[in-house]
Scaffold this motif. Structure first.
Motif, PDB file in Angstrom:
ATOM      1  N   PHE A  75       0.838  -1.206   0.000  1.00 37.01           N
ATOM      2  CA  PHE A  75       0.000   0.000   0.000  1.00 37.01           C
ATOM      3  C   PHE A  75       0.869   1.250   0.000  1.00 37.01           C
ATOM      4  CE2 PHE A  75      -2.830   3.167   2.000  1.00 37.01           C
ATOM      5  CZ  PHE A  75      -3.899   3.070   1.126  1.00 37.01           C
ATOM      6  N   LEU A  76       1.931   1.251   0.807  1.00 39.40           N
ATOM      7  CA  LEU A  76       2.841   2.388   0.842  1.00 39.40           C
ATOM      8  C   LEU A  76       3.520   2.581  -0.513  1.00 39.40           C
ATOM      9  CD1 LEU A  76       4.343   4.631   2.329  1.00 39.40           C
ATOM     10  CD2 LEU A  76       5.977   2.908   3.129  1.00 39.40           C
ATOM     11  N   GLY A  77       4.006   1.497  -1.099  1.00 47.73           N
ATOM     12  CA  GLY A  77       4.626   1.589  -2.413  1.00 47.73           C
ATOM     13  C   GLY A  77       3.650   2.074  -3.467  1.00 47.73           C
ATOM     14  N   GLY A  78       2.408   1.619  -3.374  1.00 45.62           N
ATOM     15  CA  GLY A  78       1.390   2.067  -4.315  1.00 45.62           C
ATOM     16  C   GLY A  78       1.118   3.555  -4.210  1.00 45.62           C
ATOM     17  N   LEU A  79       1.059   4.061  -2.985  1.00 42.39           N
ATOM     18  CA  LEU A  79       0.842   5.495  -2.792  1.00 42.39           C
ATOM     19  C   LEU A  79       2.005   6.307  -3.370  1.00 42.39           C
ATOM     20  CD1 LEU A  79      -0.591   5.623   0.857  1.00 42.39           C
ATOM     21  CD2 LEU A  79      -1.850   5.879  -1.297  1.00 42.39           C
ATOM     22  N   LEU A  80       3.224   5.793  -3.188  1.00 40.40           N
ATOM     23  CA  LEU A  80       4.391   6.477  -3.754  1.00 40.40           C
ATOM     24  C   LEU A  80       4.351   6.453  -5.281  1.00 40.40           C
ATOM     25  CD1 LEU A  80       7.203   5.109  -1.392  1.00 40.40           C
ATOM     26  CD2 LEU A  80       6.199   7.397  -1.369  1.00 40.40           C
ATOM     27  N   ALA A 112       8.980  -6.704   2.998  1.00 37.48           N
ATOM     28  CA  ALA A 112       8.852  -5.260   2.805  1.00 37.48           C
ATOM     29  C   ALA A 112       9.333  -4.842   1.416  1.00 37.48           C
ATOM     30  CB  ALA A 112       9.643  -4.525   3.888  1.00 37.48           C
ATOM     31  N   LEU A 113      10.461  -5.395   0.980  1.00 35.95           N
ATOM     32  CA  LEU A 113      10.981  -5.064  -0.347  1.00 35.95           C
ATOM     33  C   LEU A 113      10.038  -5.530  -1.440  1.00 35.95           C
ATOM     34  CD1 LEU A 113      14.784  -5.904   0.082  1.00 35.95           C
ATOM     35  CD2 LEU A 113      13.766  -3.631  -0.218  1.00 35.95           C
ATOM     36  N   LEU A 114       9.498  -6.726  -1.288  1.00 35.02           N
ATOM     37  CA  LEU A 114       8.549  -7.251  -2.272  1.00 35.02           C
ATOM     38  C   LEU A 114       7.327  -6.349  -2.375  1.00 35.02           C
ATOM     39  CD1 LEU A 114       7.703  -9.655  -4.145  1.00 35.02           C
ATOM     40  CD2 LEU A 114       6.548 -10.611  -2.131  1.00 35.02           C
ATOM     41  N   GLY A 115       6.770  -5.979  -1.225  1.00 37.76           N
ATOM     42  CA  GLY A 115       5.591  -5.129  -1.222  1.00 37.76           C
ATOM     43  C   GLY A 115       5.852  -3.750  -1.798  1.00 37.76           C
ATOM     44  N   LEU A 116       6.961  -3.133  -1.402  1.00 41.77           N
ATOM     45  CA  LEU A 116       7.281  -1.789  -1.899  1.00 41.77           C
ATOM     46  C   LEU A 116       7.501  -1.793  -3.405  1.00 41.77           C
ATOM     47  CD1 LEU A 116       9.712  -0.523   0.892  1.00 41.77           C
ATOM     48  CD2 LEU A 116       7.472   0.437   0.333  1.00 41.77           C
ATOM     49  N   HIS A 117       8.247  -2.763  -3.899  1.00 44.66           N
ATOM     50  CA  HIS A 117       8.560  -2.815  -5.326  1.00 44.66           C
ATOM     51  C   HIS A 117       7.310  -3.033  -6.173  1.00 44.66           C
ATOM     52  CE1 HIS A 117       9.824  -5.094  -9.014  1.00 44.66           C
ATOM     53  NE2 HIS A 117      10.536  -4.005  -9.140  1.00 44.66           N
ATOM     54  N   HIS A 118       6.546  -4.059  -5.851  1.00 44.18           N
ATOM     55  CA  HIS A 118       5.357  -4.352  -6.645  1.00 44.18           C
ATOM     56  C   HIS A 118       4.259  -3.326  -6.431  1.00 44.18           C
ATOM     57  CE1 HIS A 118       7.396  -8.228  -7.085  1.00 44.18           C
ATOM     58  NE2 HIS A 118       6.607  -8.438  -8.120  1.00 44.18           N
ATOM     59  N   GLY A 167       1.090   1.195  -8.535  1.00 40.32           N
ATOM     60  CA  GLY A 167       0.584   2.550  -8.336  1.00 40.32           C
ATOM     61  C   GLY A 167       0.826   3.468  -9.512  1.00 40.32           C
ATOM     62  N   THR A 168       1.884   3.214 -10.293  1.00 40.51           N
ATOM     63  CA  THR A 168       2.206   4.110 -11.409  1.00 40.51           C
ATOM     64  C   THR A 168       1.134   4.025 -12.494  1.00 40.51           C
ATOM     65  OG1 THR A 168       3.509   2.403 -12.535  1.00 40.51           O
ATOM     66  CG2 THR A 168       4.688   3.870 -11.018  1.00 40.51           C
ATOM     67  N   ALA A 175      -8.793   1.537  -5.726  1.00 43.89           N
ATOM     68  CA  ALA A 175      -8.311   0.364  -6.460  1.00 43.89           C
ATOM     69  C   ALA A 175      -7.123  -0.269  -5.736  1.00 43.89           C
ATOM     70  CB  ALA A 175      -7.929   0.762  -7.878  1.00 43.89           C
ATOM     71  N   LEU A 176      -6.266   0.565  -5.204  1.00 42.20           N
ATOM     72  CA  LEU A 176      -5.094   0.080  -4.474  1.00 42.20           C
ATOM     73  C   LEU A 176      -5.514  -0.667  -3.216  1.00 42.20           C
ATOM     74  CD1 LEU A 176      -1.997   0.048  -4.438  1.00 42.20           C
ATOM     75  CD2 LEU A 176      -2.067   2.213  -3.185  1.00 42.20           C
ATOM     76  N   PHE A 177      -6.543  -0.177  -2.571  1.00 43.55           N
ATOM     77  CA  PHE A 177      -7.061  -0.855  -1.377  1.00 43.55           C
ATOM     78  C   PHE A 177      -7.583  -2.249  -1.740  1.00 43.55           C
ATOM     79  CE2 PHE A 177     -10.390  -1.904   1.696  1.00 43.55           C
ATOM     80  CZ  PHE A 177      -9.701  -1.758   2.884  1.00 43.55           C
ATOM     81  N   GLY A 178      -8.293  -2.355  -2.866  1.00 45.63           N
ATOM     82  CA  GLY A 178      -8.781  -3.654  -3.313  1.00 45.63           C
ATOM     83  C   GLY A 178      -7.642  -4.600  -3.624  1.00 45.63           C
ATOM     84  N   LEU A 179      -6.597  -4.086  -4.236  1.00 52.83           N
ATOM     85  CA  LEU A 179      -5.429  -4.886  -4.573  1.00 52.83           C
ATOM     86  C   LEU A 179      -4.737  -5.386  -3.306  1.00 52.83           C
ATOM     87  CD1 LEU A 179      -2.976  -3.858  -7.410  1.00 52.83           C
ATOM     88  CD2 LEU A 179      -2.169  -5.030  -5.377  1.00 52.83           C
ATOM     89  N   VAL A 180      -4.561  -4.483  -2.355  1.00 51.96           N
ATOM     90  CA  VAL A 180      -3.895  -4.847  -1.093  1.00 51.96           C
ATOM     91  C   VAL A 180      -4.727  -5.862  -0.320  1.00 51.96           C
ATOM     92  CG1 VAL A 180      -3.205  -3.947   1.155  1.00 51.96           C
ATOM     93  CG2 VAL A 180      -2.556  -2.726  -0.912  1.00 51.96           C
ATOM     94  N   PHE A 181      -6.045  -5.733  -0.396  1.00 48.89           N
ATOM     95  CA  PHE A 181      -6.925  -6.708   0.263  1.00 48.89           C
ATOM     96  C   PHE A 181      -6.703  -8.103  -0.318  1.00 48.89           C
ATOM     97  CE2 PHE A 181     -10.978  -9.045   0.368  1.00 48.89           C
ATOM     98  CZ  PHE A 181     -11.149  -9.160   1.736  1.00 48.89           C
ATOM     99  N   ALA A 182      -6.558  -8.183  -1.650  1.00 47.65           N
ATOM    100  CA  ALA A 182      -6.294  -9.470  -2.300  1.00 47.65           C
ATOM    101  C   ALA A 182      -4.957 -10.045  -1.840  1.00 47.65           C
ATOM    102  CB  ALA A 182      -6.320  -9.302  -3.818  1.00 47.65           C
ATOM    103  N   VAL A 183      -3.947  -9.185  -1.695  1.00 41.30           N
ATOM    104  CA  VAL A 183      -2.636  -9.624  -1.194  1.00 41.30           C
ATOM    105  C   VAL A 183      -2.780 -10.191   0.214  1.00 41.30           C
ATOM    106  CG1 VAL A 183      -0.325  -8.856  -0.513  1.00 41.30           C
ATOM    107  CG2 VAL A 183      -1.357  -7.980  -2.617  1.00 41.30           C
ATOM    108  N   PHE A 184      -3.511  -9.479   1.064  1.00 49.03           N
ATOM    109  CA  PHE A 184      -3.712  -9.897   2.452  1.00 49.03           C
ATOM    110  C   PHE A 184      -4.377 -11.275   2.518  1.00 49.03           C
ATOM    111  CE2 PHE A 184      -6.162 -10.170   6.367  1.00 49.03           C
ATOM    112  CZ  PHE A 184      -5.271  -9.726   7.324  1.00 49.03           C
ATOM    113  N   VAL A 185      -5.420 -11.459   1.731  1.00 42.74           N
ATOM    114  CA  VAL A 185      -6.161 -12.723   1.748  1.00 42.74           C
ATOM    115  C   VAL A 185      -5.286 -13.872   1.259  1.00 42.74           C
ATOM    116  CG1 VAL A 185      -8.102 -13.983   0.735  1.00 42.74           C
ATOM    117  CG2 VAL A 185      -8.423 -11.635   1.536  1.00 42.74           C
ATOM    118  N   LEU A 186      -4.528 -13.645   0.180  1.00 44.24           N
ATOM    119  CA  LEU A 186      -3.675 -14.701  -0.344  1.00 44.24           C
ATOM    120  C   LEU A 186      -2.615 -15.129   0.674  1.00 44.24           C
ATOM    121  CD1 LEU A 186      -2.716 -16.527  -2.649  1.00 44.24           C
ATOM    122  CD2 LEU A 186      -1.295 -14.632  -3.455  1.00 44.24           C
TER     123      LEU A 186
END
Length: 204
Positions: free
Chosen positions: A82-87, A128-134, A139-140, A151-162
């Motif tokens: 989520f942080l990487g996406g915001l950046l 942390a590196l995996l999350g920030l990079h992807h 986010g771009t 949309a980013l929140f939905g994506l992060v939710f999918a990551v959390f569930v997986l």
């Protein structure tokens, strides 16, 4: 009696499909599902093997280590994503790099196949590196901030569930053969990364 050779064909075909899909560069723009930006983000993750497979590998690796590792990955990866996406929202659109995607497959698949006994801080750093990079790549080019943030929140939710499902599944495994099967999956992921790397170098 079922012929063992014939029984392996669908599995190999499935793996090959994922290899070919994973070798394609990630798309920054979301495909519209018609159900709103939340579902757009969720489906983007589920339909992007270059995002999904490394997360799955890390979740399986964390589950092999212990429940504490799984919990750390569960919260670290989505938060960093989520942080990487915001950046990335303020950056120009990027399709990523096929070589870097292949390296993630090789690294995480190799660690999983080897059942690497990493320390908790190392697993946390990788997560942390995996999350920030992807997350940054996702986010771009997403568009306006409000829509992209949803949309980013939905994506992060999918990551959390997986991560939650995969890590909790492996943590409960006690049979030696079942844990070996998880490591075999890691070898397939690493092999996919090797093919992706070869493809990327050949195209380059």
């Amino acid at each position: 009696m079922i012929n063992a050779r014939n029984s392996r064909v669908p599995l190999y075909a499935f793996i090959t499909f994922f290899i070919l899909m994973g070798a394609a560069p990630a798309e920054a723009h979301l495909n519209t599902t018609g159900m709103g930006p939340l579902y757009d983000g969720l489906m983007h993750f589920l339909m992007s093997p270059e995002d999904l497979v490394p997360v799955l590998a890390l979740a399986l690796l964390s589950g092999l280590r212990a429940a504490m590792y799984g919990r750390r990955a569960l919260f670290t990866v989505p938060a960093a994503w989520f942080l990487g996406g915001l950046l990335g929202l303020s950056a120009a659109a990027s399709t990523g790099n096929a070589v870097v995607s292949a390296i993630w497959f090789l690294l995480l698949g190799g660690l999983l196949a080897a059942d690497a006994r990493l320390s908790l801080p190392v697993v946390t750093a990788i997560a942390a590196l995996l999350g920030l990079h992807h997350g940054y790549l996702n986010g771009t080019g997403m568009g306006g901030f409000e829509t992209a943030a949803v949309a980013l929140f939905g994506l992060v939710f999918a990551v959390f569930v997986l991560v939650a499902l995969a890590a909790s599944f492996v943590v409960r495994l006690r049979a030696h053969w079942a844990r070996i099967a998880v490591r075999v999956a890691g070898s397939w992921i690493a092999a996919s990364g090797l093919l992706m790397l070869g493809w990327a170098v050949h195209k380059g």
